[in-house]
Design a protein around this motif. Structure first.
Motif, PDB file in Angstrom:
ATOM      1  N   ARG A  56       0.828  -1.210   0.000  1.00 56.62           N
ATOM      2  CA  ARG A  56       0.000   0.000   0.000  1.00 56.62           C
ATOM      3  C   ARG A  56       0.856   1.250   0.000  1.00 56.62           C
ATOM      4  NH1 ARG A  56      -3.644  -2.331   3.624  1.00 56.62           N
ATOM      5  NH2 ARG A  56      -5.213  -3.439   2.439  1.00 56.62           N
ATOM      6  N   GLN A  57       0.582   2.123  -0.937  1.00 57.42           N
ATOM      7  CA  GLN A  57       1.319   3.378  -0.972  1.00 57.42           C
ATOM      8  C   GLN A  57       0.700   4.365   0.009  1.00 57.42           C
ATOM      9  OE1 GLN A  57       1.312   4.636  -5.055  1.00 57.42           O
ATOM     10  NE2 GLN A  57       2.371   2.801  -5.724  1.00 57.42           N
ATOM     11  N   GLN A  58       1.567   5.183   0.588  1.00 59.30           N
ATOM     12  CA  GLN A  58       1.072   6.206   1.508  1.00 59.30           C
ATOM     13  C   GLN A  58       0.193   7.210   0.786  1.00 59.30           C
ATOM     14  OE1 GLN A  58       4.229   8.237   3.577  1.00 59.30           O
ATOM     15  NE2 GLN A  58       4.529   6.513   4.973  1.00 59.30           N
ATOM     16  N   ARG A  59      -0.822   7.650   1.470  1.00 57.86           N
ATOM     17  CA  ARG A  59      -1.717   8.662   0.911  1.00 57.86           C
ATOM     18  C   ARG A  59      -0.969   9.987   0.761  1.00 57.86           C
ATOM     19  NH1 ARG A  59      -6.453   7.609  -0.019  1.00 57.86           N
ATOM     20  NH2 ARG A  59      -7.331   5.660   0.655  1.00 57.86           N
ATOM     21  N   ASP A  60      -1.602  10.907   0.081  1.00 56.34           N
ATOM     22  CA  ASP A  60      -0.943  12.184  -0.183  1.00 56.34           C
ATOM     23  C   ASP A  60      -0.501  12.873   1.104  1.00 56.34           C
ATOM     24  OD1 ASP A  60      -1.887  11.312  -2.547  1.00 56.34           O
ATOM     25  OD2 ASP A  60      -3.073  13.086  -3.023  1.00 56.34           O
ATOM     26  N   THR A  61       0.756  13.263   1.128  1.00 52.40           N
ATOM     27  CA  THR A  61       1.304  13.983   2.285  1.00 52.40           C
ATOM     28  C   THR A  61       1.919  15.274   1.774  1.00 52.40           C
ATOM     29  OG1 THR A  61       3.471  12.973   2.019  1.00 52.40           O
ATOM     30  CG2 THR A  61       1.913  11.815   3.449  1.00 52.40           C
ATOM     31  N   HIS A  77       2.821  11.468  -2.880  1.00 54.80           N
ATOM     32  CA  HIS A  77       1.427  11.099  -3.187  1.00 54.80           C
ATOM     33  C   HIS A  77       1.423   9.704  -3.813  1.00 54.80           C
ATOM     34  CE1 HIS A  77       2.450  12.014  -7.371  1.00 54.80           C
ATOM     35  NE2 HIS A  77       2.881  13.197  -6.979  1.00 54.80           N
ATOM     36  N   THR A  78       0.270   9.053  -3.848  1.00 53.77           N
ATOM     37  CA  THR A  78       0.267   7.727  -4.470  1.00 53.77           C
ATOM     38  C   THR A  78       0.411   7.906  -5.987  1.00 53.77           C
ATOM     39  OG1 THR A  78      -2.013   7.314  -5.103  1.00 53.77           O
ATOM     40  CG2 THR A  78      -1.510   7.090  -2.779  1.00 53.77           C
ATOM     41  N   GLU A  80      -0.423   5.127  -7.912  1.00 57.88           N
ATOM     42  CA  GLU A  80      -1.078   3.910  -8.346  1.00 57.88           C
ATOM     43  C   GLU A  80      -1.849   4.168  -9.641  1.00 57.88           C
ATOM     44  OE1 GLU A  80      -2.432   2.294  -4.822  1.00 57.88           O
ATOM     45  OE2 GLU A  80      -2.638   0.270  -5.613  1.00 57.88           O
ATOM     46  N   THR A 139       5.775   3.725   1.478  1.00 55.60           N
ATOM     47  CA  THR A 139       4.822   2.859   2.135  1.00 55.60           C
ATOM     48  C   THR A 139       5.302   2.783   3.588  1.00 55.60           C
ATOM     49  OG1 THR A 139       3.951   0.632   2.240  1.00 55.60           O
ATOM     50  CG2 THR A 139       6.135   0.839   1.335  1.00 55.60           C
ATOM     51  N   ASP A 140       4.399   2.533   4.553  1.00 54.11           N
ATOM     52  CA  ASP A 140       4.880   2.569   5.942  1.00 54.11           C
ATOM     53  C   ASP A 140       5.340   1.192   6.418  1.00 54.11           C
ATOM     54  OD1 ASP A 140       2.515   1.348   6.209  1.00 54.11           O
ATOM     55  OD2 ASP A 140       1.629   2.754   7.660  1.00 54.11           O
TER      56      ASP A 140
END
Ligand code: HEC
Ligand code: HEC
Length: 156
Positions: A56-61, A77-78, A80, A139-140
């Motif tokens: 899972r990619q991190q959401r927009d930061t 940002h993702t 995907e 990703t975290d």
């Protein structure tokens, strides 16, 4: 006819080795304390495709600080589903100079217009076309191994 006889003898030796070898094979058969090995593919045969799991990619930061000045900034940002193909580059939809203002995105760096021979182009240089070669989303995931990496002194 000598070679044929040698061959026959050889076959007999091989067969008897196989027979006498059999009991040994039984001794090394799996026991209760055998270590169970599993590859990163999770025991899926090589000829089968492994389904993609949980990357899972991190959401927009917000834009992230850099660890050294020459670092390709991390993608905040993702990405995907963003395609980069021979004919189309989704990233440039927002990061091209003529799009960046409207998209609120950072313009691609001026260094990205220079060819490896040092020629300045009026569009993205081929060597900077495949953005994700250098810019990666986050990703975290927990680090697999410890490391002692520290931000460059000038940026601490
Ligand atoms: C829909 C528009 C859009 C698309 C498409 C897009 N981005 Fe972005 N990108 C942004 C915006 C907006 C920001 C700035 C976010 C902010 O300032 O908080 C950004 C920020 C970035 C940054 C950080 C820049 C910095 O100074 O740290 C990088 C790197 C980046 N994007 C790379 C990419 C890559 C690579 C792709 C294609 C795989 C891509 N972007 C596709 C909108 C987009
Ligand atoms: C070969 C590696 C590489 C490729 C490929 C690459 N970049 Fe970069 N990018 C960098 C590096 C290194 C920096 C920071 C130093 C610099 O500005 O050159 C950077 C900086 C940036 C910045 C920040 C600019 C600023 O003003 O701070 C953005 C935005 C960016 N790249 C977007 C992209 C996009 C979009 C693509 C694809 C079209 C791309 N990059 C392709 C290495 C790359």
């Amino acid at each position: 006819m000598k070679p044929a006889r040698h061959l026959l003898q050889g076959l007999l030796v091989a067969a008897s080795l196989l027979l006498t070898g059999a009991p040994h094979a039984q001794q090394t058969a799996p026991s209760a304390n055998t270590v169970k090995m599993d590859s990163l593919r999770g025991g899926v045969e090589l000829s089968k495709e492994v389904p993609v799991t949980g990357a899972r990619q991190q959401r927009d930061t917000g834009v992230k600080d850099r660890d050294f000045v020459q670092q390709p900034p991390l993608v905040p940002h993702t990405i995907e589903g963003y395609q980069i193909t021979k004919n189309f580059n989704k990233c440039m939809d927002c990061h091209a100079w003529q799009r960046a203002k409207e998209a609120g995105a950072t313009k691609v760096s001026v260094t990205h217009f220079r060819t490896r021979e040092g020629q300045e182009l009026d569009n993205i240089s081929p060597r900077r076309y495949f953005c994700t070669q250098c810019h990666v989303p986050q990703t975290d995931a927990k680090p697999l191994v410890d490391n002692t990496f520290q931000r460059a002194r000038g940026l601490r």
